[in-house]
Design an enzyme around this catalytic site. Structure first.
Site, PDB file in Angstrom:
ATOM      1  N   PRO A   2       0.828  -1.200   0.000  1.00  0.00           N
ATOM      2  CA  PRO A   2       0.000   0.000   0.000  1.00  0.00           C
ATOM      3  C   PRO A   2       0.874   1.266   0.000  1.00  0.00           C
ATOM      4  O   PRO A   2       1.818   1.377   0.779  1.00  0.00           O
ATOM      5  CB  PRO A   2      -0.792  -0.121   1.311  1.00  0.00           C
ATOM      6  CG  PRO A   2      -0.820  -1.582   1.588  1.00  0.00           C
ATOM      7  CD  PRO A   2       0.504  -2.098   1.111  1.00  0.00           C
ATOM      8  N   GLU A   3       0.578   2.183  -0.902  1.00  0.00           N
ATOM      9  CA  GLU A   3       1.302   3.442  -0.957  1.00  0.00           C
ATOM     10  C   GLU A   3       0.436   4.541  -0.356  1.00  0.00           C
ATOM     11  O   GLU A   3      -0.634   4.282   0.193  1.00  0.00           O
ATOM     12  CB  GLU A   3       1.701   3.739  -2.401  1.00  0.00           C
ATOM     13  CG  GLU A   3       2.693   2.708  -2.938  1.00  0.00           C
ATOM     14  CD  GLU A   3       3.359   3.139  -4.228  1.00  0.00           C
ATOM     15  OE1 GLU A   3       3.334   4.339  -4.563  1.00  0.00           O
ATOM     16  OE2 GLU A   3       3.925   2.272  -4.919  1.00  0.00           O
ATOM     17  N   HIS A  90      -4.390 -14.555  10.273  1.00  0.00           N
ATOM     18  CA  HIS A  90      -3.642 -13.324   9.970  1.00  0.00           C
ATOM     19  C   HIS A  90      -4.324 -12.057  10.479  1.00  0.00           C
ATOM     20  O   HIS A  90      -3.889 -10.961  10.152  1.00  0.00           O
ATOM     21  CB  HIS A  90      -3.356 -13.179   8.469  1.00  0.00           C
ATOM     22  CG  HIS A  90      -2.702 -14.373   7.851  1.00  0.00           C
ATOM     23  ND1 HIS A  90      -1.547 -14.921   8.355  1.00  0.00           N
ATOM     24  CD2 HIS A  90      -3.055 -15.125   6.776  1.00  0.00           C
ATOM     25  CE1 HIS A  90      -1.204 -15.963   7.600  1.00  0.00           C
ATOM     26  NE2 HIS A  90      -2.098 -16.114   6.655  1.00  0.00           N
ATOM     27  N   ARG A 109       1.777 -11.111   5.733  1.00  0.00           N
ATOM     28  CA  ARG A 109       3.239 -11.163   5.657  1.00  0.00           C
ATOM     29  C   ARG A 109       3.918 -10.554   6.882  1.00  0.00           C
ATOM     30  O   ARG A 109       5.135 -10.634   7.036  1.00  0.00           O
ATOM     31  CB  ARG A 109       3.704 -10.453   4.376  1.00  0.00           C
ATOM     32  CG  ARG A 109       3.139 -11.112   3.129  1.00  0.00           C
ATOM     33  CD  ARG A 109       3.505 -10.385   1.862  1.00  0.00           C
ATOM     34  NE  ARG A 109       4.917 -10.553   1.527  1.00  0.00           N
ATOM     35  CZ  ARG A 109       5.479 -10.031   0.438  1.00  0.00           C
ATOM     36  NH1 ARG A 109       4.751  -9.302  -0.404  1.00  0.00           N
ATOM     37  NH2 ARG A 109       6.752 -10.231   0.195  1.00  0.00           N
ATOM     38  N   LYS A 150      22.767  17.205  -6.666  1.00  0.00           N
ATOM     39  CA  LYS A 150      22.628  15.757  -6.456  1.00  0.00           C
ATOM     40  C   LYS A 150      22.727  14.996  -7.776  1.00  0.00           C
ATOM     41  O   LYS A 150      22.098  15.360  -8.766  1.00  0.00           O
ATOM     42  CB  LYS A 150      21.302  15.443  -5.758  1.00  0.00           C
ATOM     43  CG  LYS A 150      21.273  15.856  -4.291  1.00  0.00           C
ATOM     44  CD  LYS A 150      20.025  15.383  -3.609  1.00  0.00           C
ATOM     45  CE  LYS A 150      20.115  15.559  -2.096  1.00  0.00           C
ATOM     46  NZ  LYS A 150      20.336  16.943  -1.706  1.00  0.00           N
TER      47      LYS A 150
END
Length: 270
Positions: A2-3, A90, A109, A150
């Site tokens: 998930p972002e 889970h 996980r 950079k």
């Protein structure tokens, strides 16, 4: 994983059921997540959840005495369910509320996290974070100042949480494509015009994903169990070998920072 949009969708989903409710019980079935769940999390019991907020990819359940910090990790999700629903495999953490509902954390996980922040003291996981991408603090002048000198690849640069939070792999691919910037370009080569375009596209892509419910990948579903559907509108992510949606040239794939990167060699020249 998930972002930011998926985490924001989760926040918006649980907020109406959680804010203003008193925590009546904390049930921890599996204390070993990414980090061990601290015993201090039990301080949440008896507290009113005043606000549900987000910082980067962390969800924050704020109370008068401290804040529970939740990270969904690679496969974590939250549901708000009636307390009569039996936990399944889970389902590692339950936060039972005074309205007869439970916030249930599911994580096959176990790469997620539940942490506790005492009072107003900043937790280490929230330190050294850049601005939120959808705020005015993330702007072209700021981005140029951070990029100056950079040599790191542009994609790695915008995925650095010390630069800006929440621009994960999916949305970095999409934003760079929309801005016409090659993902391997040195960050320090960014012009003001390009920085303006990139900031605008990052904001646009993330806002669209939040509005449309988050991106459907194999692990993400919304709080109500329905999958997000922004994946249907991804332009380049996961589409190497397909024609570019803008010019028709074959999309190419490379690996930058151990993450799959898809780009158009014509629309995003190096």
């Amino acid at each position: 994983m998930p972002e930011l949009p998926e985490v924001e969708v989760s926040r918006l989903g649980i907020m109406p059921y959680v804010e203003g409710q008193t925590v009546t019980e904390i049930t921890i079935r599996q204390p070993k997540l990414r980090w061990p769940i601290p015993e201090t999390l039990q301080q949440l019991k008896g507290q009113v959840i005043r606000r549900v907020t987000r910082r980067a990819k962390y969800l924050l359940l704020e109370t008068d005495v401290g804040t529970a910090i939740v990270h969904l990790g690679m496969s974590g999700s939250l549901r708000v369910l009636p307390t009569s629903f039996a936990p399944e495999k889970h389902d590692h953490v339950d936060v039972t509320l005074s309205n007869g509902r439970v916030i249930r954390y599911h994580d096959p996980r176990r790469f997620g996290a539940w942490l506790w922040q005492e009072g107003d003291l900043p937790h280490p996981v929230l330190g050294n974070l850049g601005p939120e991408p959808l705020t005015d603090a993330f702007n072209p002048d700021y981005l140029l100042a951070k990029a100056a000198g950079k040599k790191m690849a542009m994609k790695s640069f915008i995925m650095d949480n010390a630069v800006v939070v929440g621009v994960g792999n999916i949305y970095a691919n999409e934003s760079l494509f929309c801005a016409g910037i090659h993902p391997k370009r040195p960050a320090g080569s960014l012009s003001f015009v390009e920085a303006t375009k990139l900031v605008d596209e990052i904001k646009t892509v993330l806002a669209a994903a939040i509005t449309q419910g988050g991106t459907t990948l194999k692990d993400f579903t919304q709080v109500d169990g329905k999958a997000g559907y922004f994946a249907q509108e991804l332009r380049v992510y996961g589409k190497s070998g397909a024609p570019c949606p803008a010019c028709g040239v074959t999309l190419e794939r490379m690996v930058i920072g151990q993450r799959a990167t898809v780009f158009c060699p014509q629309c995003q020249p190096l």
